[in-house]
Design an enzyme around this catalytic site. Structure first.
Site, PDB file in Angstrom:
ATOM      1  N   GLY A  29      49.836  41.464  15.968  1.00 39.58           N
ATOM      2  CA  GLY A  29      50.682  40.642  15.109  1.00 39.58           C
ATOM      3  C   GLY A  29      49.980  40.238  13.841  1.00 39.58           C
ATOM      4  O   GLY A  29      50.592  39.703  12.924  1.00 39.58           O
ATOM      5  N   CYS A  89      42.697  31.849  56.361  1.00 34.96           N
ATOM      6  CA  CYS A  89      43.128  33.142  56.892  1.00 34.96           C
ATOM      7  C   CYS A  89      44.459  33.569  56.316  1.00 34.96           C
ATOM      8  O   CYS A  89      45.070  34.502  56.795  1.00 34.96           O
ATOM      9  CB  CYS A  89      43.180  33.121  58.411  1.00 34.96           C
ATOM     10  SG  CYS A  89      44.443  32.011  59.069  1.00 34.96           S
ATOM     11  N   SER A 109      41.446  26.359  60.335  1.00 31.93           N
ATOM     12  CA  SER A 109      41.650  27.555  59.530  1.00 31.93           C
ATOM     13  C   SER A 109      42.892  27.318  58.679  1.00 31.93           C
ATOM     14  O   SER A 109      43.975  27.092  59.212  1.00 31.93           O
ATOM     15  CB  SER A 109      41.835  28.770  60.435  1.00 31.93           C
ATOM     16  OG  SER A 109      42.151  29.891  59.636  1.00 31.93           O
ATOM     17  N   MET A 118      47.723  41.133  10.327  1.00 32.98           N
ATOM     18  CA  MET A 118      48.008  42.104   9.281  1.00 32.98           C
ATOM     19  C   MET A 118      47.338  43.450   9.517  1.00 32.98           C
ATOM     20  O   MET A 118      46.229  43.521  10.012  1.00 32.98           O
ATOM     21  CB  MET A 118      47.565  41.564   7.923  1.00 32.98           C
ATOM     22  CG  MET A 118      48.335  42.200   6.789  1.00 32.98           C
ATOM     23  SD  MET A 118      47.571  41.856   5.215  1.00 32.98           S
ATOM     24  CE  MET A 118      46.191  42.987   5.277  1.00 32.98           C
ATOM     25  N   ARG A 126      32.494  48.703  19.732  1.00 36.05           N
ATOM     26  CA  ARG A 126      32.960  47.638  20.638  1.00 36.05           C
ATOM     27  C   ARG A 126      32.695  48.094  22.062  1.00 36.05           C
ATOM     28  O   ARG A 126      32.448  49.280  22.297  1.00 36.05           O
ATOM     29  CB  ARG A 126      34.441  47.354  20.425  1.00 36.05           C
ATOM     30  CG  ARG A 126      35.306  48.568  20.614  1.00 36.05           C
ATOM     31  CD  ARG A 126      36.766  48.285  20.301  1.00 36.05           C
ATOM     32  NE  ARG A 126      37.511  49.547  20.330  1.00 36.05           N
ATOM     33  CZ  ARG A 126      38.759  49.673  19.929  1.00 36.05           C
ATOM     34  NH1 ARG A 126      39.410  48.636  19.432  1.00 36.05           N
ATOM     35  NH2 ARG A 126      39.386  50.829  20.019  1.00 36.05           N
ATOM     36  N   HIS A 152      61.196  41.981  35.099  1.00 41.99           N
ATOM     37  CA  HIS A 152      61.337  41.739  36.538  1.00 41.99           C
ATOM     38  C   HIS A 152      60.628  42.824  37.339  1.00 41.99           C
ATOM     39  O   HIS A 152      59.858  42.536  38.269  1.00 41.99           O
ATOM     40  CB  HIS A 152      62.835  41.709  36.887  1.00 41.99           C
ATOM     41  CG  HIS A 152      63.127  41.505  38.335  1.00 41.99           C
ATOM     42  ND1 HIS A 152      63.315  42.549  39.206  1.00 41.99           N
ATOM     43  CD2 HIS A 152      63.231  40.377  39.067  1.00 41.99           C
ATOM     44  CE1 HIS A 152      63.545  42.074  40.421  1.00 41.99           C
ATOM     45  NE2 HIS A 152      63.500  40.757  40.361  1.00 41.99           N
ATOM     46  N   ARG A 162      40.837  44.612   5.862  1.00 40.25           N
ATOM     47  CA  ARG A 162      41.316  44.444   7.237  1.00 40.25           C
ATOM     48  C   ARG A 162      41.215  42.970   7.651  1.00 40.25           C
ATOM     49  O   ARG A 162      40.272  42.283   7.278  1.00 40.25           O
ATOM     50  CB  ARG A 162      40.465  45.257   8.214  1.00 40.25           C
ATOM     51  CG  ARG A 162      40.640  46.754   8.127  1.00 40.25           C
ATOM     52  CD  ARG A 162      39.769  47.419   9.197  1.00 40.25           C
ATOM     53  NE  ARG A 162      39.979  48.846   9.266  1.00 40.25           N
ATOM     54  CZ  ARG A 162      39.248  49.747   8.605  1.00 40.25           C
ATOM     55  NH1 ARG A 162      38.269  49.360   7.803  1.00 40.25           N
ATOM     56  NH2 ARG A 162      39.509  51.032   8.738  1.00 40.25           N
ATOM     57  N   TYR A 188      34.083  30.223  55.468  1.00 39.24           N
ATOM     58  CA  TYR A 188      34.413  31.628  55.299  1.00 39.24           C
ATOM     59  C   TYR A 188      35.802  31.797  54.689  1.00 39.24           C
ATOM     60  O   TYR A 188      36.621  30.880  54.730  1.00 39.24           O
ATOM     61  CB  TYR A 188      34.349  32.379  56.640  1.00 39.24           C
ATOM     62  CG  TYR A 188      35.416  31.926  57.610  1.00 39.24           C
ATOM     63  CD1 TYR A 188      36.684  32.509  57.618  1.00 39.24           C
ATOM     64  CD2 TYR A 188      35.165  30.893  58.511  1.00 39.24           C
ATOM     65  CE1 TYR A 188      37.675  32.076  58.473  1.00 39.24           C
ATOM     66  CE2 TYR A 188      36.150  30.444  59.374  1.00 39.24           C
ATOM     67  CZ  TYR A 188      37.410  31.040  59.346  1.00 39.24           C
ATOM     68  OH  TYR A 188      38.391  30.597  60.185  1.00 39.24           O
ATOM     69  N   LYS A 200      35.487  41.435  14.156  1.00 38.36           N
ATOM     70  CA  LYS A 200      35.204  42.679  13.441  1.00 38.36           C
ATOM     71  C   LYS A 200      34.099  42.482  12.402  1.00 38.36           C
ATOM     72  O   LYS A 200      33.139  43.249  12.334  1.00 38.36           O
ATOM     73  CB  LYS A 200      36.494  43.178  12.761  1.00 38.36           C
ATOM     74  CG  LYS A 200      36.428  44.622  12.300  1.00 38.36           C
ATOM     75  CD  LYS A 200      37.607  45.009  11.400  1.00 38.36           C
ATOM     76  CE  LYS A 200      38.949  44.711  12.021  1.00 38.36           C
ATOM     77  NZ  LYS A 200      39.541  45.821  12.761  1.00 38.36           N
TER      78      LYS A 200
END
Lengths: 920, 920
Positions: free
Chosen positions: A127, A877, A809, A129, A362, A481, A118, A897, A48
């Protein structure tokens, strides 16, 4: 703190310049002090602070201020929370400098300077200040300001905010206590919103706040502005080692010795009457990428009001009418910042009594569409080069063009019924199901589209999630989950919809207070934005032929070194693959063709055959189908190689399942008791006989671990008739196409080799067939025989295998299963999800190649294989072929490839180019 | 012949000395010509020729003769079947030399020299040319000999043999034709055996043989002895490239460019009256190894008569009475040969009119018992050193001391009812079963001992073979399915019992003409000798405490560098392991303890637990059992390390199977319909509820590939309560024993690690428990935590894993399964047997470590692991730990120990020493 960390910190301090404070207009000094690099400036001043200084240098109007460096923070923490020598004095000098620049004085009731404080570390980090505004106010200054502004309400609102923020942020007073008094005041005044409170109300609130402050801290609110400044500075420093900040850095892998800077900046007020305003704007359209300012503003308001949504904002274009000069100035500034940062900017501004101030800039967030268009436009505007454009677009953003999204038309006028966390992007539309079994049954047996809605999900729910179009949960966060599974399987999902309540007994859910939705009703979800809509909304697949995207991909093609092929089982897949830019088929799974309805009877007849003659009769019937599929592939891929893998899965997969047959037989026997006519009974007995035969064969084919059983080349060796038929079909098709002028390049792939002798035996038998067919058809086509490398032993003995195989492959799906000793089917519905949640594994190895283990085997195979056969063609593949991180590894390994789903070909093209750029 | 082979042959010829013929007494010249090495002499003269020459040098009475070299053979074949220049002339000169030595003349009717002609390559090889005796006879010589010997019958028997052998061996006349005329003669004379035919009969036979010869070859039997010699020499040369010889060399891996030598030797006759005899003898007892001549002889007889068994032989000790001087001379020769060859000798001798001749000597075949005793005796006699003794005994011979054999008492007076090929050693006794299902049912459900008898076996029969004690087949050979499977699983087997016929419908088998055995009758088989006996014979386990074996093993212990530990789950196993010489427990499988009847209810309760509290209740009941097992182990292994592996298999293994539960439930529901009393119904319903609960849990635990599923460390992470209980039991037991003065060295092994983080998480949790227990019990014991390396990824990332693990133990069973991508359960009953039969795989990788693949992973793990942790303890605990070839690999890899079944510990001790000696 560990010794190691302390030492690193000491070194960090030692390496820093002794200057602890820089004014925003002293960016050149900072650059000189750190040796010239902008990266080092950001380290010293934080993101900043560096950007505010940078804007100041660019003559963008930024309220004057200064930054206390990260080095000061580190020194403070190392010295048991004591300011390093000279730091405070430097801060006081800087305040003097601001006073000079602004013509105001800190603590002077007649002409007061107010500042904000700031935090700002090198990387943006939750988290840390929060902001404190209006530092410099006290009872005297307030009196003075009331006199000057003649707006008691405005001034007391500022004052109570300072006490509230200072109390909660610096002194740790619970913010709820402050908020309760405001609620109190509103109730007593009989108003709904804060803006309706009068000056007297705020005066009362301010007095209460002071009392609260005293009660909780055992001291009066500090009336000395310098005391306020000192405590605020210290609070920022301390917050670097706050629990949330430390946790976040651990999780995000950010070093703990960076420290945070402190930014002190002159306050400006967008609520200073009608000539004042505040707003945010993007330098281009963040949705489409079009080159136009886009944003909102509010007259006579503060930033908070824009966010709170209590007042209706105006589009930024209205500012042109309202303050044309300011608008022009802003437009020019936006262009200047874009040119400087070579990226679209997201800017915050305030207009105080007719003067424009920029408070922040920004790089702006944008949609995938916008990202692509902006990157391409910027190349054409000369702002960036092609490499930068290719680097900038994320492969996942290309994905956007390939998957359904809710149509703009459908959502334009519609409010979502709920919002939650956008944990897995894309749109999904379906009927609500409240448990996994229902979801699976509706989806699989009844072909319905389902959205599974659960309080939260557990491993038991995975089968339902897999069947569903999308997932919604009322609890859980980004690492829940549900979120992990949804992302793994590419299912759109919205989690943590906190106002959603599910009543499983009533089979209904309630959203908020009143809206009740019954199981089976339609909903639509937008996983990209975390929204849930009622009803069956239209979706659109964004156009892959977007001209900006095509241009970007063509640049990627110029850069990349690895070819991008596609996995395609049918001619229609091959055609799509070509359309998306694939230059070969890396995997055609011939057995998929077996599953077609008209063919299954012959496949089953082949498996049930009692002898070779019967088996060959069945195979003779399958041959024309296979041949015609191959013809289609060869035609679609005219001039490009087509790798055809011979039958791979165990035979039982083509028969009804054991459970199913046992159930059917039991049912038939029960039915039998209720039949009366002889013909009914005869029919049932016949059916029982057939099913019993199937059951017997299925029992014979049953394996403890089918994944590691009789499949692939093992099947080809034990029952050679099947693969011989397939090779005959391939070469009959190839010869036919070749005679018609199609350029065919067939490559026959033998799966699951673990020992070179397996390949030797099978390949020899099949090459004989190939030569026979070409003889019969009087036609020669160039061909290759090769093998999958999908078993660790194949990789470990690649030198031997390369003596026989003309190409390799990597089948990284199976290679991952065997290298980890982990069955994907089993793992993903049980421990793997927990492993990912607990970070035992960083990535799902079935999504991203495990470089340490699987990657090491691949490297060995490439090196050993090419040593024996330098022109060995090597590709991949597995599903990893479409995963950017894995593509990077394939590039490092110098594969020829990557082959992936046709839909992922564009992503792979981009990722392959980025792999090259990462090397540069 | 391929170009390559031709070239190799040319080089071979070029490298050979030009001399093509050596007399038996010219061994020194041969040695000089080839540069002095005995190996080269054997290459040049073949095994038989070299040994005859060697005996001649040792002054052993050998009938004079000479050898035509292998180089001559190669030159002959290379020159389109023309003798090389000078060879024939040298052969003629050699004949002259023999004439001089014997005082006889080739083709001289008055004093004829007769010779034999035999092939002889470097390695003994079936398919090469048979012997031709009596070369030198023709009508004139016969007449002369009749005059001298006055024994027309003897002379015409010699003559007809020459014509017969020459006709069949050299000219390819079918031997059956000759034999038919002898049968004819016997029938006409009305006698049973050849010995009863008269001189006139043989004269008639000889005339017929000449006719046959003429008819088949269009030429007369060559009367010129030199023509006989030339043709016989050529026939030997040609037989080198005969089909059977080439096939054998291909199969046995013998080079095709060695060639064969030709041995020409003066005939001596043991049937030259009562002063003549012939016999075979061993220099020591081939059964017990005792130091005494052992063998048989026949007065006035030929070698063939001894073999034919038409006359009763006399034990060699009788020769002492019959011809005391000859016996003494023979004894001395035997001692001289033993001293020369430093091994027990198997000698053929002939006494012609009071003179002893040795015709052959070679190392004698002997039983395992004898091998061990002879090796030890010879060390004590100073004939060989300890290293040679250790090298000489095969590890498989040690196995003899550990497995049942038919008792000598039982078989002494009993004739086998059938014989076949001895393809898998050991004795087995059981009732006959004619199919795999019956065998399995009787063995598993009824606890009967079964011998499975089949015409031949197929993969479908494997489950029966596994259940059976032993296997008998009527067809098939040494590489048949039955033979391979039996050896794999250590099941005694006799195959190819050709006079056995099985009638499946009647459930009986017929042996020979008359003997009928019904299914269910007892038989006993001796797989070591390939014999089948009727009835239930006694078996004995030879004594492991055999003093010779113990001495040999103690020498092996002095030599070996790798430790030998044992796999033991129970105290009794640990005691046996100590008794057999193990110095540690490399693997205690804790889950085996779970399967005990009294514990299973708690194990199932633990699995069915609805929450952690219920689970811990069940585990609390299991803990005392586990603790007491561990106490027993620690006591038995006082002072030696004990590696305890935490629970490994998937939980469903502890519950009834899915199929079983489905069947039970179906049965219960049917029963329910027939119950009448309320209590019966209640009970049945209760049972249904329990089974349904089990079924539900089993369904939940069901996996597609359990081998690759939720087991090992995965289980430990997801359900930590189980492994925590186990570690508590280990440390409670360790502390208790330690306090009693037992020296405990517990090592806790975590199975199935594939990623270091799994180990990190689990080990940390368990170390905490260990420390807690030691704290509680106020006792400290030294301990280690480590892991199995049984997943390829663990081997590939051994450097990371060694940061956490203090020891590695290669679980080569699972490592082989995952490295090959091959489920052992499935493979061994299907394609693996076929792979071994077709030599796609040389060895069963589950019996012998696959060095190229699995071995490469092991090498990586050892190197990477020790780089990070130089004192890392590394061993192997798979079944391979008891396999000699695999032990050799483990020695090469410098593992600390191999761990195997207690029964294989002695084998492993020997194999480990041999690995060292192989390096020297």
């Amino acid at each position: 703190m560990s010794n190691q960390a302390t030492q690193a910190l000491q070194e960090n301090i030692a390496a820093s310049p002794v200057r602890y404070v820089y004014l925003f207009n002293e960016v050149e000094s900072a650059e000189t002090d750190v040796g010239g690099s902008w990266e080092a400036v950001r380290s010293l001043l934080g993101g900043k602070g560096a950007n505010l200084a940078d804007m100041t240098r660019l003559d963008v109007p930024v309220p004057p201020g200064f930054t206390v460096t990260t080095a000061a923070c580190n020194a403070y923490l190392a010295a048991d929370e004591n300011f390093p020598e000279g730091m405070w004095e430097a801060e006081l000098q800087a305040v003097k400098a601001i006073e000079t620049m602004t013509g105001k004085a800190f603590g002077d009731p007649d002409n007061p300077l107010l500042v904000s404080c700031r935090s700002g570390s090198k990387f943006s980090m939750p988290g840390m200040m929060d902001t404190i505004l209006n530092i410099g106010l006290n009872d005297d200054v307030v009196q003075g300001m009331v006199k000057q502004t003649n707006d008691e309400r405005f001034v007391y609102d500022l004052y109570r905010r300072l006490i509230q923020m200072f109390g909660s942020v610096v002194m740790g007073v619970p913010d709820e206590v402050f908020e309760r008094f405001i609620t109190d005041a509103r109730e007593r005044a009989g108003v709904e919103i804060d803006a309706e409170l009068s000056a007297q109300d705020w005066i009362g609130v301010t007095a209460k706040f002071k009392e609260v402050f005293r009660t909780y801290t055992n001291s009066d609110f500090p009336s000395d502005p310098y005391e306020q400044l000192r405590l605020a500075t210290e609070a920022v420093f301390k917050s670097w080692n706050g629990r949330r900040a430390v946790d976040y850095r651990n999780a995000a892998g950010i070093a703990h010795n960076l420290g945070t800077a402190v930014n002190i900046q002159t306050m400006v007020f967008g609520n200073f009457g009608e000539g004042s305003a505040t707003g945010v704007a993007m330098s281009r359209n963040a949705f489409t990428g079009e080159r136009e300012l886009e944003g909102d503003f509010l007259i006579n308001a503060q930033g908070e009001d824009v966010v709170a949504g209590t007042r209706m904002t105006q589009p930024i274009s209205d500012l042109k009418n309202f303050m044309p000069e300011i608008y022009n100035q802003f437009e020019q500034i936006a262009a200047r910042l874009e040119k400087h940062y070579r990226n679209m900017q997201d800017m915050e501004f305030t207009i105080e009594r007719g003067k424009l101030w920029l408070l922040q800039t920004r790089d702006g967030k944008r949609t995938a569409q916008a990202e692509v268009r902006i990157a391409v436009d910027m190349v054409e505007e000369g702002l960036i080069n092609k490499e930068t454009a290719v680097r900038r677009v994320q492969p996942s953003q290309v994905d956007f063009f390939l998957h359904p999204q809710l149509s703009q038309a459908a959502t334009a006028e519609l409010d979502p019924i709920a919002t939650g966390m956008n944990v897995s992007p894309g749109a999904a539309v379906g009927i609500v199901a409240f448990d996994a079994d229902t979801a699976e049954r509706w989806a699989k047996n009844e072909g319905k589209k389902v959205i599974m809605v659960r309080p939260e999900t557990k491993p038991d729910d995975v089968h339902g999630m897999l069947s569903a179009e999308g997932i919604v949960t009322s609890s859980g966060g980004r690492t829940s989950h549900a979120a992990l599974v949804a992302r793994q399987f590419g299912k759109p999902a919205v989690v943590g919809v906190s106002n959603l309540e599910i009543n499983l007994d009533a089979r209904e859910m309630t959203i908020g207070e009143k809206l009740v939705i019954t199981e089976g009703e339609w909903v639509s979800i937008d996983g990209t934005l975390g929204r849930v809509y009622l009803g069956k909304l239209d979706t659109v697949v964004p156009d892959i032929k977007n001209p900006y995207l095509l241009k970007l991909l063509s640049w990627a093609d110029e850069i990349r070194e690895i070819n991008v092929w596609a996995n395609a089982d049918y001619p229609r897949d091959a055609e799509r693959a070509r359309e998306y830019g694939a230059t070969g088929i890396g995997l055609c799974r011939t057995e998929h063709m077996f599953f077609e309805t008209e063919r299954m009877p012959f496949v089953q007849q082949m498996i049930m055959a009692k002898n070779v003659t019967e088996r060959n009769e069945a195979l003779d019937k399958l041959l024309p189908y296979q041949r015609s599929d191959f013809e289609g592939l060869f035609r679609a891929m005219n001039g490009y190689p087509v790798i055809i893998r011979l039958i791979d899965p165990p035979l039982h997969e083509f028969l009804p399942s054991y459970d199913e047959l046992v159930q059917d037989l039991a049912d038939l026997k029960v039915q039998l008791q209720h039949f009366h006519t002889l013909s009914e009974i005869d029919e049932a007995l016949g059916e029982i006989k057939i099913k019993s035969n199937y059951l017997e064969r299925v029992m014979g084919l049953r394996e403890s671990n089918p994944m590691l059983g009789m499949r692939g080349v093992r099947l080809g060796i034990i029952i050679p008739e099947i693969t011989k038929m397939q090779v005959r079909a391939i070469f009959e098709a190839a010869c036919k196409c070749s005679k018609e002028g199609v350029k065919v390049l067939p490559e026959v792939m033998i799966p699951l080799t673990s020992h070179v002798n397996e390949l030797r035996v099978q390949q020899k038998a099949l090459e004989t067939v190939a030569e026979e067919v070409m003889e019969e058809m009087d036609c020669r086509v160039a061909y290759k025989f090769g093998t999958m490398i999908e078993i660790p032993r194949a990789a470990l003995t690649a030198d031997e295998i390369a003596e026989v195989a003309q190409f390799f492959s990597f089948g990284t799906n199976d290679l991952t299963q065997t290298t980890f000793g982990m069955s994907r089917d089993d793992a993903e519905s049980s421990f793997l999800i927990e492993y990912l949640g607990r970070q035992i594994l960083e990535d799902n190895p079935f999504a991203t190649i495990d470089e340490k283990g699987v990657g090491r085997l691949m490297r060995m195979a490439v090196e050993d294989g090419r040593r024996v056969r330098p022109d060995l063609e090597i590709g991949i593949c597995g599903e990893h072929g479409g995963d950017p991180k894995s593509i990077d590894l394939c590039h490092q390994l110098k594969l020829n490839y990557v082959s992936c789903s046709p839909f992922r070909v564009p992503i792979a093209r981009l990722a392959a180019a980025q792999a090259v750029l990462r090397d540069r």
